[in-house]
Design an enzyme around this catalytic site. Structure first.
Site, PDB file in Angstrom:
ATOM      1  N   VAL A  19      40.279  25.794  -4.631  1.00  0.00           N
ATOM      2  CA  VAL A  19      41.370  26.772  -4.481  1.00  0.00           C
ATOM      3  C   VAL A  19      41.736  27.387  -5.836  1.00  0.00           C
ATOM      4  O   VAL A  19      42.010  28.591  -5.931  1.00  0.00           O
ATOM      5  CB  VAL A  19      42.612  26.116  -3.821  1.00  0.00           C
ATOM      6  CG1 VAL A  19      43.708  27.143  -3.606  1.00  0.00           C
ATOM      7  CG2 VAL A  19      42.238  25.460  -2.495  1.00  0.00           C
ATOM      8  N   ILE A 141      46.507  32.122   6.395  1.00  0.00           N
ATOM      9  CA  ILE A 141      47.420  32.721   7.389  1.00  0.00           C
ATOM     10  C   ILE A 141      48.858  32.639   6.866  1.00  0.00           C
ATOM     11  O   ILE A 141      49.313  31.554   6.510  1.00  0.00           O
ATOM     12  CB  ILE A 141      47.364  31.952   8.739  1.00  0.00           C
ATOM     13  CG1 ILE A 141      45.927  31.868   9.271  1.00  0.00           C
ATOM     14  CG2 ILE A 141      48.290  32.590   9.761  1.00  0.00           C
ATOM     15  CD1 ILE A 141      45.795  30.975  10.497  1.00  0.00           C
ATOM     16  N   GLU A 195      39.265  17.752   2.672  1.00  0.00           N
ATOM     17  CA  GLU A 195      40.092  17.188   1.604  1.00  0.00           C
ATOM     18  C   GLU A 195      39.231  16.297   0.716  1.00  0.00           C
ATOM     19  O   GLU A 195      38.141  15.859   1.113  1.00  0.00           O
ATOM     20  CB  GLU A 195      41.223  16.352   2.214  1.00  0.00           C
ATOM     21  CG  GLU A 195      42.221  17.154   3.016  1.00  0.00           C
ATOM     22  CD  GLU A 195      42.862  18.261   2.191  1.00  0.00           C
ATOM     23  OE1 GLU A 195      43.507  17.987   1.189  1.00  0.00           O
ATOM     24  OE2 GLU A 195      42.691  19.440   2.565  1.00  0.00           O
ATOM     25  N   LYS A 210      50.722  19.179   7.773  1.00  0.00           N
ATOM     26  CA  LYS A 210      51.072  20.591   7.997  1.00  0.00           C
ATOM     27  C   LYS A 210      52.074  20.729   9.153  1.00  0.00           C
ATOM     28  O   LYS A 210      53.008  21.535   9.086  1.00  0.00           O
ATOM     29  CB  LYS A 210      49.800  21.398   8.281  1.00  0.00           C
ATOM     30  CG  LYS A 210      48.849  21.437   7.077  1.00  0.00           C
ATOM     31  CD  LYS A 210      47.470  21.919   7.492  1.00  0.00           C
ATOM     32  CE  LYS A 210      46.509  21.977   6.327  1.00  0.00           C
ATOM     33  NZ  LYS A 210      45.111  22.135   6.736  1.00  0.00           N
TER      34      LYS A 210
HETATM   35  P1  NDP Z   1      39.397  20.367  -5.578  1.00  0.00           P
HETATM   36  O1  NDP Z   1      39.099  18.916  -5.599  1.00  0.00           O
HETATM   37  O2  NDP Z   1      38.294  21.327  -5.327  1.00  0.00           O
HETATM   38  O3  NDP Z   1      40.110  20.799  -6.940  1.00  0.00           O
HETATM   39  C1  NDP Z   1      41.032  19.983  -7.607  1.00  0.00           C
HETATM   40  C2  NDP Z   1      40.805  20.184  -9.093  1.00  0.00           C
HETATM   41  O4  NDP Z   1      41.823  19.504  -9.808  1.00  0.00           O
HETATM   42  C3  NDP Z   1      39.455  19.608  -9.576  1.00  0.00           C
HETATM   43  O5  NDP Z   1      38.813  20.552 -10.404  1.00  0.00           O
HETATM   44  C4  NDP Z   1      39.878  18.371 -10.350  1.00  0.00           C
HETATM   45  O6  NDP Z   1      39.006  18.051 -11.403  1.00  0.00           O
HETATM   46  C5  NDP Z   1      41.216  18.824 -10.900  1.00  0.00           C
HETATM   47  N1  NDP Z   1      42.062  17.698 -11.309  1.00  0.00           N
HETATM   48  C6  NDP Z   1      42.159  16.464 -10.793  1.00  0.00           C
HETATM   49  N2  NDP Z   1      43.075  15.739 -11.477  1.00  0.00           N
HETATM   50  C7  NDP Z   1      43.555  16.543 -12.445  1.00  0.00           C
HETATM   51  C8  NDP Z   1      44.516  16.379 -13.472  1.00  0.00           C
HETATM   52  N3  NDP Z   1      45.169  15.232 -13.633  1.00  0.00           N
HETATM   53  N4  NDP Z   1      44.752  17.407 -14.299  1.00  0.00           N
HETATM   54  C9  NDP Z   1      44.095  18.579 -14.161  1.00  0.00           C
HETATM   55  N5  NDP Z   1      43.165  18.805 -13.200  1.00  0.00           N
HETATM   56  C10 NDP Z   1      42.906  17.796 -12.344  1.00  0.00           C
HETATM   57  O7  NDP Z   1      40.556  20.555  -4.494  1.00  0.00           O
HETATM   58  P2  NDP Z   1      40.903  21.869  -3.673  1.00  0.00           P
HETATM   59  O8  NDP Z   1      40.903  23.052  -4.556  1.00  0.00           O
HETATM   60  O9  NDP Z   1      40.121  21.893  -2.415  1.00  0.00           O
HETATM   61  O10 NDP Z   1      42.402  21.520  -3.217  1.00  0.00           O
HETATM   62  C11 NDP Z   1      43.499  21.680  -4.094  1.00  0.00           C
HETATM   63  C12 NDP Z   1      44.778  21.580  -3.277  1.00  0.00           C
HETATM   64  O11 NDP Z   1      44.793  22.624  -2.315  1.00  0.00           O
HETATM   65  C13 NDP Z   1      44.933  20.284  -2.477  1.00  0.00           C
HETATM   66  O12 NDP Z   1      46.283  19.927  -2.415  1.00  0.00           O
HETATM   67  C14 NDP Z   1      44.435  20.661  -1.108  1.00  0.00           C
HETATM   68  O13 NDP Z   1      44.973  19.850  -0.083  1.00  0.00           O
HETATM   69  C15 NDP Z   1      44.965  22.064  -1.006  1.00  0.00           C
HETATM   70  N6  NDP Z   1      44.285  22.950  -0.070  1.00  0.00           N
HETATM   71  C16 NDP Z   1      42.929  23.042  -0.073  1.00  0.00           C
HETATM   72  C17 NDP Z   1      42.283  23.923   0.768  1.00  0.00           C
HETATM   73  C18 NDP Z   1      40.815  24.079   0.790  1.00  0.00           C
HETATM   74  O14 NDP Z   1      40.306  24.824   1.642  1.00  0.00           O
HETATM   75  N7  NDP Z   1      40.064  23.430  -0.093  1.00  0.00           N
HETATM   76  C19 NDP Z   1      43.060  24.779   1.696  1.00  0.00           C
HETATM   77  C20 NDP Z   1      44.496  24.600   1.606  1.00  0.00           C
HETATM   78  C21 NDP Z   1      45.067  23.715   0.750  1.00  0.00           C
HETATM   79  P3  NDP Z   1      37.787  17.033 -11.083  1.00  0.00           P
HETATM   80  O15 NDP Z   1      36.977  17.669 -10.033  1.00  0.00           O
HETATM   81  O16 NDP Z   1      37.107  16.935 -12.412  1.00  0.00           O
HETATM   82  O17 NDP Z   1      38.430  15.763 -10.637  1.00  0.00           O
HETATM   83  N1  HSE Z   2      41.089  20.187   4.561  1.00  0.00           N
HETATM   84  C1  HSE Z   2      41.896  21.241   5.034  1.00  0.00           C
HETATM   85  C2  HSE Z   2      41.303  21.788   6.318  1.00  0.00           C
HETATM   86  C3  HSE Z   2      41.970  22.339   4.017  1.00  0.00           C
HETATM   87  O1  HSE Z   2      40.165  21.438   6.650  1.00  0.00           O
HETATM   88  O2  HSE Z   2      41.984  22.517   7.016  1.00  0.00           O
HETATM   89  C4  HSE Z   2      42.968  23.406   4.370  1.00  0.00           C
HETATM   90  O3  HSE Z   2      44.261  22.918   4.290  1.00  0.00           O
END
Ligand code: NDP
Ligand code: HSE
Length: 452
Positions: A19, A141, A195, A210
């Site tokens: 994200v 959405i 996730e 959610k």
């Molecule tokens: P990712 O795992 O892809 O990204 C998380 C990032 O945060 C990674 O790059 C990770 O690094 C980094 N990270 C972890 N710990 C730390 C820290 N202490 N300081 C700085 N950076 C850190 O997750 P997503 O992008 O998929 O999800 C992010 C959030 O968005 C979550 O809360 C998720 O539930 C929510 N979300 C996700 C959706 C999706 O479609 N993916 C949709 C809607 C919500 P590293 O990889 O090196 O650990």
């Molecule tokens: N893991 C979540 C899903 C990401 O599959 O809907 C979006 O919140």
């Protein structure tokens, strides 16, 4: 001051994974359009990620990259902190620190808000900062905006949605392509839908997070994830998906929040059902045809009737779309008085409802039941008799042809669709039916909703 003179909003991004990278890309690609909407520029000036090298590859020299998120929070030049790390641990500490430092916060972290939202919103209110979370429910959405702003005239009666892309993707691919659960889950992970811990998806926890947020903003109750009923799709069998299809239903993992004023609890009259579970939905409903990682949320309001919101519920740019929309809202409000803001949970914090979350026994739904029975005279009569004793009315009964012969003689599947009943009544009926010697395997139950 003319709009041209407003300085850009400076954003610190914590976590540049799926994200986070989408947020960076969308802001960069659409910066001019976004500036015209927000009335000022929005710039990511600092990024923290554990993988600094990878983060630098994404942002180039457009922003400073650090490994320590606290450096971003402490930077006096950062106006808004965007938390895209996920989880309840470090993310909670960082969000509370950002609030304490007087920064507005945008987060996509439904787990964090569903569990710790009360503490976080209280801290934000005390500091006079915004906590925006459009991306936390149904990805791209704008369902939070719809509920908090577009539907404020209504008494919301219920909200029901496909709010987990991963499980909807798994159910669709298994049904359409006959693929195995594990294969499809791996693909959902590869596509960035799942996730970090995919058990949150498949065990219904993510959808329940959610649904908890939706219940809070629909009814003005505090977030109470600990009282939500949570079931995922891991116990669902291909047999039941097939039988449901034959009966004109699809099985979807739904998050449901419903206001009920026909019940009495120790707290008085009324309560809220808050539940996530696989659900039979009539195939003729639009929502039954929402496939893949797409999400859809139905909202029933007393004035508007039933409305439906549909779109991509997961993935990099769809989710970024919601994160950036929150940033635009903050940019527009940066110099406005706190009273001009929409309340965190749609209702004024001092006007929250005390309606309790109802215990599962009080929840009312209809049911699909599958019983493996001995194909003998009188079996059906005994079963329907037990249901009648509990006041459970039958909608349809289908007895399959005998398909197996064992020491018990011929066996068959008996499928029963019921009308509405309480979960407590159904539990009693299932216990009594299960005790019959002619019921040969654990009874399967899947709840059913008409969503009309
Ligand atoms: P990712 O795992 O892809 O990204 C998380 C990032 O945060 C990674 O790059 C990770 O690094 C980094 N990270 C972890 N710990 C730390 C820290 N202490 N300081 C700085 N950076 C850190 O997750 P997503 O992008 O998929 O999800 C992010 C959030 O968005 C979550 O809360 C998720 O539930 C929510 N979300 C996700 C959706 C999706 O479609 N993916 C949709 C809607 C919500 P590293 O990889 O090196 O650990
Ligand atoms: N893991 C979540 C899903 C990401 O599959 O809907 C979006 O919140």
């Amino acid at each position: 001051m003319s709009q041209e003179q407003l300085r850009p909003v400076r954003v610190g991004l914590l976590g540049i994974g799926t994200v986070g990278s989408g947020t960076f890309t969308v802001l960069k690609r659409n910066q001019e359009e976004i500036r015209r909407r927000a009335g000022r520029g929005i710039e990511i000036t600092m990024v923290a990620d554990l993988n600094v090298e990878l983060a630098r590859k994404v942002v180039g020299d457009a922003a400073q990259v650090v490994s320590d998120a606290r450096q971003v929070i402490a930077n006096p030049d950062v106006d808004v902190v965007v938390e895209l790390i996920g989880g309840y641990g470090v993310a909670k500490a960082l969000v509370l620190e950002a609030i304490a430092a007087g920064k507005h916060v945008v987060t996509a972290n439904k787990a964090l808000l569903a569990v710790h939202g009360t503490e976080i919103f209280a801290a934000a209110r005390a500091k006079g900062v915004i906590v925006a979370f459009e991306a936390a429910v149904a990805g791209g959405i704008p369902i939070i905006k719809a509920l908090r702003e577009g539907l404020t005239a209504n008494q919301i009666q219920w909200v029901a949605g496909i709010i987990n892309g991963t499980t909807n993707f798994i159910l669709s691919e298994m049904r359409d392509k006959g693929l195995d659960f594990d294969v499809v889950l791996k693909e959902a992970q590869r596509l960035g839908y799942a996730e970090a811990d995919p058990t949150f998806d498949i065990e219904g926890v993510d959808a329940a997070h959610k649904a908890t947020l939706l219940s809070a903003i629909a009814f003005g109750i505090p977030v109470q994830f600990d009282k939500a009923h949570v079931e995922g799709i891991t116990q669902l069998s291909a047999t039941d998906i097939k039988y449901a299809e034959q009966l004109g239903y699809r099985i979807k993992l739904l998050g449901i929040a419903r206001r009920r004023m026909d019940v009495k609890t120790p707290h008085g009259v009324g309560g809220i059902e808050l539940r996530t579970h696989p659900t039979l939905v009539p195939m003729r409903r639009l929502i039954a045809n929402v496939e893949g990682a797409m999400n859809a949320v139905l909202v029933q309001g007393d004035a508007v009737g039933t409305t439906m919101y549909y779109g991509k519920g997961a993935g990099s740019e769809p989710t970024a779309s919601a994160v950036v929309a929150d940033l635009v809202d903050i940019a527009r409000l940066l110099d406005a008085a706190p009273e001009a803001r929409v309340p965190y949970l749609a209702f004024q914090p001092d006007e929250m409802s005390t309606l309790p979350i109802l215990p599962l026994d009080e929840v009312v739904t209809s049911f699909y039941l599958r019983l493996r029975v001995a194909d003998k005279a009188g079996v059906l009569a005994k079963i329907t008799g037990i249901l009648a004793e509990q006041g459970i009315s039958i909608d349809a009964v289908i007895q399959r042809e005998a398909d197996e012969v064992s020491g018990e003689g011929n066996q068959t599947d008996l499928i029963i669709l019921t009308h509405d009943t309480t979960e407590g009544g159904m539990n009693k009926a299932i216990a009594a039916m299960q005790a019959l010697p002619t019921v040969l395997a654990p009874i399967v139950r899947v709840r059913k909703e008409e969503l009309a």
